[in-house]
Design a protein around this motif. Structure first.
Motif, PDB file in Angstrom:
ATOM      1  N   LEU A 190      -4.705 -42.439 -70.967  1.00 33.96           N
ATOM      2  CA  LEU A 190      -3.900 -41.507 -70.382  1.00 33.96           C
ATOM      3  C   LEU A 190      -2.405 -42.023 -70.928  1.00 33.96           C
ATOM      4  CD1 LEU A 190      -4.147 -42.212 -66.666  1.00 33.96           C
ATOM      5  CD2 LEU A 190      -4.308 -40.371 -67.658  1.00 33.96           C
ATOM      6  N   PRO A 191      -2.212 -40.907 -71.429  1.00 35.21           N
ATOM      7  CA  PRO A 191      -2.481 -39.764 -71.272  1.00 35.21           C
ATOM      8  C   PRO A 191      -3.491 -39.243 -71.320  1.00 35.21           C
ATOM      9  CG  PRO A 191      -0.128 -39.672 -72.062  1.00 35.21           C
ATOM     10  CD  PRO A 191      -0.550 -41.912 -72.154  1.00 35.21           C
ATOM     11  N   ARG A 192      -3.922 -38.022 -71.024  1.00 36.82           N
ATOM     12  CA  ARG A 192      -4.943 -37.817 -71.208  1.00 36.82           C
ATOM     13  C   ARG A 192      -5.113 -36.949 -72.220  1.00 36.82           C
ATOM     14  NH1 ARG A 192      -6.395 -33.235 -66.450  1.00 36.82           N
ATOM     15  NH2 ARG A 192      -4.846 -31.782 -66.733  1.00 36.82           N
ATOM     16  N   GLY A 193      -3.662 -36.998 -72.665  1.00 39.12           N
ATOM     17  CA  GLY A 193      -4.301 -35.692 -73.856  1.00 39.12           C
ATOM     18  C   GLY A 193      -4.710 -36.509 -75.227  1.00 39.12           C
ATOM     19  N   LEU A 194      -4.592 -37.922 -75.069  1.00 36.81           N
ATOM     20  CA  LEU A 194      -5.059 -39.146 -75.815  1.00 36.81           C
ATOM     21  C   LEU A 194      -6.027 -38.922 -76.226  1.00 36.81           C
ATOM     22  CD1 LEU A 194      -2.295 -41.824 -75.353  1.00 36.81           C
ATOM     23  CD2 LEU A 194      -3.094 -40.107 -77.321  1.00 36.81           C
ATOM     24  N   ASN A 195      -7.464 -38.110 -75.468  1.00 43.52           N
ATOM     25  CA  ASN A 195      -8.383 -38.446 -75.120  1.00 43.52           C
ATOM     26  C   ASN A 195      -9.179 -37.246 -75.798  1.00 43.52           C
ATOM     27  OD1 ASN A 195      -9.288 -40.437 -73.411  1.00 43.52           O
ATOM     28  ND2 ASN A 195      -8.483 -39.147 -71.551  1.00 43.52           N
ATOM     29  N   LEU A 196      -8.150 -35.692 -76.088  1.00 45.47           N
ATOM     30  CA  LEU A 196      -9.364 -35.255 -77.065  1.00 45.47           C
ATOM     31  C   LEU A 196      -9.350 -35.833 -78.598  1.00 45.47           C
ATOM     32  CD1 LEU A 196      -6.395 -32.870 -75.914  1.00 45.47           C
ATOM     33  CD2 LEU A 196      -9.037 -32.899 -75.036  1.00 45.47           C
ATOM     34  N   VAL A 197     -10.503 -36.291 -78.766  1.00 43.71           N
ATOM     35  CA  VAL A 197     -10.482 -37.086 -79.849  1.00 43.71           C
ATOM     36  C   VAL A 197     -11.540 -35.894 -80.633  1.00 43.71           C
ATOM     37  CG1 VAL A 197      -9.522 -39.139 -80.110  1.00 43.71           C
ATOM     38  CG2 VAL A 197     -12.384 -38.314 -79.556  1.00 43.71           C
ATOM     39  N   TYR A 198     -12.080 -35.163 -79.962  1.00 36.10           N
ATOM     40  CA  TYR A 198     -12.646 -33.656 -79.959  1.00 36.10           C
ATOM     41  C   TYR A 198     -12.379 -31.883 -80.661  1.00 36.10           C
ATOM     42  CZ  TYR A 198     -12.616 -33.214 -75.426  1.00 36.10           C
ATOM     43  OH  TYR A 198     -12.517 -32.463 -73.842  1.00 36.10           O
ATOM     44  N   GLU A 199     -13.383 -32.037 -80.855  1.00 40.05           N
ATOM     45  CA  GLU A 199     -12.104 -29.947 -81.620  1.00 40.05           C
ATOM     46  C   GLU A 199     -13.508 -29.678 -80.505  1.00 40.05           C
ATOM     47  OE1 GLU A 199      -9.869 -27.811 -83.583  1.00 40.05           O
ATOM     48  OE2 GLU A 199     -10.786 -27.096 -81.771  1.00 40.05           O
ATOM     49  N   THR A 200     -12.782 -28.823 -79.874  1.00 42.61           N
ATOM     50  CA  THR A 200     -13.419 -27.850 -78.975  1.00 42.61           C
ATOM     51  C   THR A 200     -14.114 -25.914 -79.747  1.00 42.61           C
ATOM     52  OG1 THR A 200     -11.927 -26.480 -77.903  1.00 42.61           O
ATOM     53  CG2 THR A 200     -13.036 -28.940 -77.049  1.00 42.61           C
ATOM     54  N   GLN A 201     -13.633 -25.890 -81.183  1.00 43.53           N
ATOM     55  CA  GLN A 201     -13.630 -24.297 -81.416  1.00 43.53           C
ATOM     56  C   GLN A 201     -14.577 -24.793 -82.157  1.00 43.53           C
ATOM     57  OE1 GLN A 201     -10.808 -22.063 -80.008  1.00 43.53           O
ATOM     58  NE2 GLN A 201     -11.156 -23.286 -78.772  1.00 43.53           N
ATOM     59  N   GLY A 202     -15.665 -25.833 -82.853  1.00 45.03           N
ATOM     60  CA  GLY A 202     -16.576 -25.347 -83.231  1.00 45.03           C
ATOM     61  C   GLY A 202     -15.947 -26.076 -84.329  1.00 45.03           C
ATOM     62  N   GLY A 203     -14.706 -26.730 -84.850  1.00 45.47           N
ATOM     63  CA  GLY A 203     -14.485 -27.993 -86.038  1.00 45.47           C
ATOM     64  C   GLY A 203     -15.398 -29.089 -86.072  1.00 45.47           C
ATOM     65  N   GLU A 204     -14.230 -29.619 -86.626  1.00 45.64           N
ATOM     66  CA  GLU A 204     -14.970 -31.452 -86.392  1.00 45.64           C
ATOM     67  C   GLU A 204     -14.003 -32.353 -86.653  1.00 45.64           C
ATOM     68  OE1 GLU A 204     -18.055 -33.104 -88.835  1.00 45.64           O
ATOM     69  OE2 GLU A 204     -19.270 -30.970 -88.305  1.00 45.64           O
TER      70      GLU A 204
END
Lengths: 567, 319
Positions: free
Chosen positions: B231-245
């Motif tokens: 938390l905050p949960r934005g820190l969990n976005l260590v992955y890409e959702t648009q196709g990239g890495e």
């Protein structure tokens, strides 16, 4: 000739001092601009470490916020100081504290000698290059940017949008054609004097003060008015990533950097001590005349940008997890789903492997377990055949299977007897090629020897499941290549269908079928199906199979020419 | 708040925190009876470029505490409080992180977790931290990769100071499943040898492998469940959702050594771990004897490039 250096410094003073010394030792007068954000104490210390060098000057300090006019103003002042104090300077090289000469400075001077009256500055019209990040290229020159991009991003964006909405446009001074390019250039005294001494300079400066990132366009534009010969390229190797941030060079880039034969590179990681020890390389007569070539560096970094923006299709991992609607295919490679063929041709798996060389799995989604091609309990990638593990996340079971062995073409058998949670994925995957013989489940029931009344419920259940699958395949979002035929259609012309499947899997390697697979004897099937009907259970998915069709007596039917038909 | 209260459970043993410099990279770790692992652990992370170790000893009865207390770059705290009640040690570490890591890069790992990231053989942690700073990235994901030996786990002989991956040098290359946690937006990764061997009948309970161990810490940050999510949960976005890495690493998990059996029995009895030590019970019950996790498709560990090619981690746009 004498090369003068203007160096912009705002941090990492130890390395910057090393670089000043390096240029000065090579006989270049250096004018250093230090950002006025830097504390007086640090600045004084920095000046002091260099006070033994006679040909080093410090120019008037500006507060250089990224993307603002101050960078240009600082450069102008430093250049003016250099031209004035060092009358012998014929060229000025603009560098930063993070720039590192890769070749001896003497080689750079020789190179400049060989290109007399030439200005090395990357300068391209905005219409022709898609370099910019954030979509502002032409508009850099026609809008106003009162808000700093790094600190007040929201305000910056909103103000840009507002101006776009009301159609605001600044007038570009007459005679100027906006050009952009790398901030790092090497210009001749003559060109610089013409730019700085232009009677219209006041007008130009006022205009560029309100342009966004003028340090990438001021000299790049004005040089077009005054230069005798422009080589539109930078002598400094500097690459940007997809966010518009400069790539940083580390120790392990040493080989790569030395192969480029570039004169200067940036940005160098301040702790890349191996690079600082290795460069500039020792004078080498064999390489003294070498032309800079950035191909290998370009490839490396464009590959990195591709990784970041496109990634490896079909890979699902901790830092790549695309949402479904963001992609066409789910799997890493094309694969074939063969629905019902193994019911009609008992030895289909072996036969297909022989014909195509593909990896032919059995019932991958069998209720009991996953039947891999080699019938092992653990398959490539250490994938387990456990039905529970598979059904916990069937989509990833499939994408893992194909990713792990994406060098081969996968095929697997499927049917209404299997676990069905995967069906939507299959239908929506452009990588999938799905061949369905509808009603093929009836063959196994017929072969079981049970009477129609005994298995009527089971027949109804399988038909219901299969019908649902067919609906999924016919839905508007289905994007796989889908071929659906009834059992009756297939029995009518089995060789055509098999040939089409082989060609689909093996592509041009597919050859005309010589080896005909053994089909199940279907002689009694029509009456079995009639019995089912009589029981009130209509097997509508099988199509209308007649006794003539399934007659196994000598096949005199000539093979028809093979025609590929679409979905 | 919670962490501050739990901070009171800690007593300082050795306080070298005055050494911590402005840009230092800090390592946070809780341990209990890990004496045998500590020397290699310190060695590994010193070589990687950790500047200071902030360690919590949870009531060790072996020589671990004494050993750590002698180290010049270690600050050591001790507690006798229950591991489970302190959210598996995270409360203690949160307290220390809030106090010492604000504005610095913090690596939070267990004693059996070894951080691998792109170019880790040629670029120190500082290089990664600088690059992440330049790219304005605050958190860095590293999936846990269970490493195991070929042959029964109990037959390995791990000695103090040994490289655990000299023996436990095999891993599962391609059987990980991922789903998204809509609440905290993290990915939930399961799979590997434990899912395959111990949890085939209850895959949902298989241990989570997603981790976010390397973070540019801010006072208000907190780990939620071990280092799996934040938390905050934005820190969990260590992955890409648009196709990239995005760039990511791996935590090599040296759990499966001969030390494992004792640990499993002890932890199962203590019941302090996740879901009252279910995972450990599972091992002790079913494979208490001696599991062999190796299979014909196990991959032998070479280096980070191999993990990158296999798709377990990614260079992203770091080149």
């Amino acid at each position: 000739m004498t090369l003068g250096v203007v160096m912009l410094v705002h941090n990492r003073f130890e390395r910057a001092a090393e670089m000043v010394r390096l240029w000065a030792d090579a006989g270049c007068p250096v004018v250093v601009h230090v950002d006025s954000n830097v504390e007086a104490q640090v600045y004084d210390g920095f000046v002091k470490t260099l006070d033994d060098l006679p040909d080093v000057r410090f120019s008037k300090r500006y507060r250089c916020e990224w993307g603002t006019w101050a960078m240009v103003a600082a450069t102008q002042d430093a250049v003016a100081l250099l031209l004035e104090d060092f009358a012998e300077a014929t060229h000025v090289y603009l560098a930063s504290g993070a720039c590192l000469p890769l070749r001896p400075v003497a080689e750079l001077c020789t190179y400049l000698d060989r290109h007399p009256d030439t200005d090395f500055i990357e300068s391209a019209t905005t219409a022709d290059v898609p370099w910019t990040v954030g979509g502002l290229d032409r508009e850099r020159f026609t809008l106003r940017f009162p808000f700093p991009w790094k600190k007040r991003r929201l305000l910056f964006d909103r103000f840009v949008r507002l101006q776009q909405a009301v159609g605001f446009k600044r007038r570009i001074p007459e005679g100027l054609v906006p050009h952009m390019g790398s901030q790092w250039w090497c210009l001749t005294r003559q060109t610089l004097e013409a730019i700085l001494g232009d009677p219209r300079r006041g007008l130009y400066d006022r205009y560029f003060k309100r342009v966004w990132i003028p340090d990438e366009s001021y000299f790049q534009t004005l040089v077009r008015l005054h230069a005798r010969r422009i080589e539109s390229r930078s002598l400094t190797l500097s690459k940007f990533d997809f966010q518009g941030k400069p790539h940083i060079f580390f120790d392990d880039h040493r080989e790569l950097l030395s192969r480029t034969n570039c004169f200067v590179a940036r940005k160098i990681w301040p702790q890349a001590s191996l690079l600082y020890r290795s460069f500039p390389r020792a004078p080498d007569p064999a390489l003294a005349a070498a032309e800079p070539r950035t191909g290998s560096v370009d490839r490396l970094f464009s590959h990195a940008v591709d990784r970041r923006t496109l990634g490896r299709p079909g890979l699902y991992m901790q830092s790549r997890f695309p949402t479904q609607n963001r992609q066409n295919g789910f799997a890493a490679a094309p694969y074939a789903v063969l629905h019902g063929l193994d019911a009609v041709i008992p030895d289909f798996k072996t036969w297909l492997t022989r014909q195509t060389g593909a990896t032919v799995h059995g019932r991958l989604f069998g209720k009991d377990r996953a039947h891999f091609a080699d019938d092992s309990t653990i398959y490539r990638g250490a994938l387990s055949d456990s039905a529970r593990l598979r059904d916990y996340n069937p989509q990833m079971f499939l994408t893992n299977l194909i990713w792990n062995a994406r060098d081969t073409h996968h095929c697997f058998q499927f049917g209404p007897e299997d676990h069905q949670k995967i069906t939507t994925t299959l239908a929506d995957d452009t990588m999938a090629s799905i061949w369905v013989i509808s009603g093929a489940w009836s063959v196994a029931l017929y072969q079981s020897g049970w009477s129609a009344s005994d298995i009527r419920t089971e027949a109804a259940r399988l038909q219901r499941i299969e019908d649902k699958f067919l609906q999924t395949l016919r839905s508007s979002h289905a994007r796989a290549r889908i071929n659906i035929m009834t059992l009756a259609d297939f029995v009518e012309a089995p060789m055509e269908v098999l040939q089409a499947i082989i060609d689909d899997i093996a592509g041009h390697r597919g050859t005309a079928l010589t080896d005909v697979p053994q089909m199940v004897d279907l002689t009694g099937l029509p009456s079995f199906l009639q019995d089912l009907k009589n029981q009130g259970m209509h097997p509508f998915l099988t199509g209308d199979i007649t006794t003539q069709q399934v007659d196994q007596t000598p096949k005199s039917r000539r093979r028809k020419p093979y025609i590929v038909s679409g979905k | 708040m919670r962490a501050r209260r739990k901070g009171r459970d800690l007593t300082s043993v050795v306080d070298n925190t005055a050494q911590i410099g402005a840009g230092d990279i800090l390592l946070f770790c809780t341990f209990r009876n890990e004496d045998v692992r500590l020397p290699f652990f310190l060695d590994y992370y010193r070589k990687l470029g950790v500047d200071h170790f902030l360690m919590v000893d949870n009531d060790s009865s072996d020589g671990g505490r004494a050993y750590m207390a002698q180290q010049p770059d270690v600050s050591l705290w001790a507690t006798k409080a229950a591991y489970g009640e302190a959210r598996y040690g995270m409360d203690w570490l949160s307290y220390l992180q809030g106090r010492y890591a604000h504005g610095r890069w913090a690596l939070t790992v267990d004693v059996d977790e070894f951080f691998v990231y792109p170019f880790c053989d040629t670029r120190p942690l500082r290089a990664l931290a600088d690059w992440l700073d330049a790219s304005e990235v605050r958190s860095f994901g590293a999936m846990m990769l269970d490493m195991y030996p070929k042959g029964p786990v109990g037959e390995t002989r791990y000695q103090k100071g040994d490289d655990p991956f000299a023996v436990a040098n095999w891993f599962d290359p391609g059987n990980y499943t991922i789903s998204r946690n809509p609440l905290l937006r993290n990915l939930w990764i399961q799979g590997g040898p434990r899912a395959r061997q111990f949890f085939a009948n209850k895959p949902k309970q298989a241990p989570a492998l997603n981790k976010v161990p390397f973070v540019k810490w801010q006072r208000h940050y907190a780990y939620v469940s071990s280092t799996h999510m934040m938390l905050p949960r934005g820190l969990n976005l260590v992955y890409e959702t648009q196709g990239g890495e995005k760039t990511s690493g791996v935590l090599l998990h040296a759990k499966f050594l001969n030390t494992f059996h004792d640990k499993a029995a002890e932890e199962a009895a203590r019941g302090e771990h996740y879901a009252a030590g279910q995972e450990y019970k599972s091992y002790a019950d079913r494979h208490g004897s001696d599991p062999d996790l190796w299979c014909a498709w196990s991959e032998k560990y070479i280096n980070w490039r191999q993990l990158e090619v296999l798709g377990l981690m990614s260079k992203g746009n770091w080149a």
